[in-house]
Design a protein around this motif. Structure first.
Motif, PDB file in Angstrom:
ATOM      1  N   THR A 230       0.832  -1.204   0.000  1.00 61.09           N
ATOM      2  CA  THR A 230       0.000   0.000   0.000  1.00 61.09           C
ATOM      3  C   THR A 230       0.866   1.253   0.000  1.00 61.09           C
ATOM      4  O   THR A 230       0.563   2.239  -0.695  1.00 61.09           O
ATOM      5  CB  THR A 230      -0.930   0.003   1.232  1.00 61.09           C
ATOM      6  OG1 THR A 230      -1.768  -1.150   1.181  1.00 61.09           O
ATOM      7  CG2 THR A 230      -1.798   1.251   1.249  1.00 61.09           C
TER       8      THR A 230
ATOM      9  N   ASP B 278       0.809   4.120  -2.865  1.00 60.05           N
ATOM     10  CA  ASP B 278       0.522   5.522  -2.529  1.00 60.05           C
ATOM     11  C   ASP B 278       1.665   6.442  -2.934  1.00 60.05           C
ATOM     12  O   ASP B 278       1.426   7.566  -3.404  1.00 60.05           O
ATOM     13  CB  ASP B 278       0.266   5.652  -1.030  1.00 60.05           C
ATOM     14  CG  ASP B 278      -1.042   5.000  -0.601  1.00 60.05           C
ATOM     15  OD1 ASP B 278      -1.874   4.712  -1.489  1.00 60.05           O
ATOM     16  OD2 ASP B 278      -1.227   4.783   0.608  1.00 60.05           O
TER      17      ASP B 278
ATOM     18  N   LYS C 175       1.531   6.850  -6.678  1.00 58.09           N
ATOM     19  CA  LYS C 175       0.385   7.708  -7.018  1.00 58.09           C
ATOM     20  C   LYS C 175       0.684   9.166  -6.723  1.00 58.09           C
ATOM     21  O   LYS C 175       0.299  10.069  -7.479  1.00 58.09           O
ATOM     22  CB  LYS C 175      -0.840   7.235  -6.235  1.00 58.09           C
ATOM     23  CG  LYS C 175      -2.113   7.999  -6.562  1.00 58.09           C
ATOM     24  CD  LYS C 175      -3.296   7.458  -5.755  1.00 58.09           C
ATOM     25  CE  LYS C 175      -4.561   8.244  -6.065  1.00 58.09           C
ATOM     26  NZ  LYS C 175      -5.713   7.739  -5.259  1.00 58.09           N
ATOM     27  N   ARG C 176       1.377   9.404  -5.595  1.00 56.80           N
ATOM     28  CA  ARG C 176       1.738  10.776  -5.215  1.00 56.80           C
ATOM     29  C   ARG C 176       2.587  11.436  -6.290  1.00 56.80           C
ATOM     30  O   ARG C 176       2.515  12.655  -6.503  1.00 56.80           O
ATOM     31  CB  ARG C 176       2.498  10.756  -3.888  1.00 56.80           C
ATOM     32  CG  ARG C 176       2.839  12.118  -3.331  1.00 56.80           C
ATOM     33  CD  ARG C 176       3.676  12.010  -2.074  1.00 56.80           C
ATOM     34  NE  ARG C 176       4.995  11.478  -2.360  1.00 56.80           N
ATOM     35  CZ  ARG C 176       6.014  12.196  -2.858  1.00 56.80           C
ATOM     36  NH1 ARG C 176       5.840  13.478  -3.138  1.00 56.80           N
ATOM     37  NH2 ARG C 176       7.187  11.646  -3.077  1.00 56.80           N
TER      38      ARG C 176
END
Length: 341
Positions: free
Chosen positions: A153, A157, A160-161
Motif C-alpha cells: 500500500t 501511494d 500515485k503521489r
C-alpha cells in the motif's frame, strides 16, 4: 504528531523550538529533518545560522550551548543533531536529583533556535520527565516501522503521489525484492521515474528491464505455482533459484511460502469468505484474494497444516539443523516432493 500536519505546520511557519524525531524507521526521520533544513532559513541565512552536529562527535552540553546562541541577521538559527541516538545516555542521564540537561532546556528553550534531534532506531520512554518536557514545548514524532503487509500500500501511494500508477504484480515484485526498507524502495522508484519516458504505469516488464527482478522467476510466482498445483512451473522456478542462490537464498524463500500457506490455513477457518472479509483478515490486497481461494480449493485444511510443518522442517535444515550436508538444491527438491505428495 501526524506527518501531514507536521509538514503543514512547518510550511506555515508554525515552528516549535525542539523537534525530537525518533523511531525504528529512519526514512521519515530523514525526510522531516531534510524538510526542516530546507524550509526554515533562506539560502543566504543558512551560512551563519544552520549548524549540523553528529551525536558521536559532540556532547549534549555542546549541543545545548550551540542552541542557546542567537541567530545572525535571521529570525532563527537551526541546530540539527544527526545520529542523536549516540547521545542516548546523556539525553536520559540526570545531572542532579531533579532533572537532566535536555529536560531543563526543554522547559525554557531558546525562542530563536530550532533544535532538531534525529534519534534513529530508538525512542524515548513516554513515562520519562524529559519526554514530557519536550512534548510540552516542542514536537515529538515517532517514525514507526511498517509491517510487511503495509509495504504494498505504501508503494502504491508513493507512486500515485508522483502522478503514476503501478500494477499489483509490479508492487508485489518490489516488495519481495526490496523488503520493508523505505529508503531502498524510494531509490528504486526514483530510478523508475527517470526511465518511464512518458509512460504512466510501472509494470513488471519495466521492473525486470530496469531493476533486474525477473517477472517469471521470483517467490511470488513460486507461491502462485504451488497454489495452483502447477508443479512443472514450480520446478522451473526452483531450478532457477538453485542456480542463482545468491539472489534467491532458501532462507528467504521458505518464510514467504510459510506466510502464504499460513494465510491459506486462515482462509479455511473463515466463516465469512466474501472477498472484502478475506482481504481484511488475511491482510492482503483484494487483487490477490483469488490466489488464496484457489490454493484453499486445491489443498484441504489438513494438507495445508502438513505443508506448514514441512516448511518449518526445511527452514531448520536450511539453517544447518540436522542437515549439515544438505545443499539448497537438495532442500528445494525435498520441498517440491513433499508438497506434491
Amino acid at each position: 504528531m501526524e506527518l501531514k500536519s507536521l509538514l503543514q505546520d512547518i510550511k506555515q511557519r508554525k515552528l516549535k523550538p525542539i523537534y525530537f524525531l525518533m523511531g525504528e524507521e529512519p526514512y521519515y526521520i530523514d525526510k522531516i529533518s531534510e524538510f526542516l533544513g530546507d524550509n526554515i532559513l533562506t539560502e543566504d541565512e543558512k551560512a551563519f545560522n544552520q549548524t549540523t552536529l553528529y551525536g558521536k562527535d559532540v556532547s549534549l552540553d555542546e549541543v545545548l550551548s550551540t542552541a542557546k546562541r542567537f541567530p545572525m541577521m535571521a529570525e532563527y538559527q537551526v541546530v540539527m543533531v544527526k545520529e542523536a541516538q549516540d547521545l542516548s545516555r546523556e539525553i536520559l542521564a540526570q545531572v542532579d536529583k531533579k532533572k537532566n540537561q535536555l529536560e531543563a532546556y526543554a522547559e525554557n528553550p531558546q525562542a530563536t533556535s530550532i533544535l532538531i534531534f534525529c534519534y534513529k532506531y530508538k525512542k524515548l520512554d513516554k513515562r520519562k520527565k524529559v519526554y514530557k518536557a519536550i512534548a510540552k514545548s516542542g514536537v515529538i514524532f515517532e517514525s514507526k516501522k511498517l509491517y510487511d503487509n503495509q509495504i504494498p500500500t505504501w508503494i502504491r501511494d508513493e507512486v500515485k503521489r508522483r502522478g503514476y500508477s503501478i500494477s499489483p504484480k509490479a508492487t508485489h515484485l518490489l516488495t519481495e525484492f526490496l523488503g520493508s526498507d523505505l529508503g531502498k524502495i524510494t531509490n528504486e522508484i526514483d530510478k523508475l521515474e527517470l526511465i518511464l519516458n512518458g509512460r504512466k504505469e510501472i509494470t513488471p516488464e519495466i521492473i525486470e528491464e530496469n531493476i533486474g527482478i525477473s517477472k517469471d522467476f521470483n517467490n511470488f510466482e513460486l507461491q502462485k505455482a504451488f497454489g495452483t498445483k502447477d508443479f512443472t512451473k514450480a520446478y522451473r522456478i526452483i531450478d532457477y533459484f538453485s542456480q542463482n542462490q545468491k539472489n534467491h537464498p532458501i532462507v528467504l524463500t521458505i518464510p514467504i511460502l510459510y506466510n502464504f500457506f499460513s494465510k491459506v490455513l486462515l482462509y479455511h477457518g473463515l466463516k465469512d469468505k466474501s472477498k472484502a472479509n478475506v482481504a481484511s483478515n488475511l491482510k492482503v490486497s483484494p487483487y490477490f484474494v483469488s490466489d488464496y481461494i484457489v490454493a484453499a480449493n486445491n489443498y484441504p485444511m489438513r494438507q495445508v497444516s502438513g505443508i506448514i510443518a514441512t516448511l518449518r522442517e526445511i527452514d531448520m535444515k536450511g539453517k544447518g539443523v540436522d542437515a549439515a550436508s544438505a545443499t539448497p538444491t537438495d532442500l528445494y527438491k525435498e520441498l517440491l516432493f513433499k508438497i506434491r505428495s
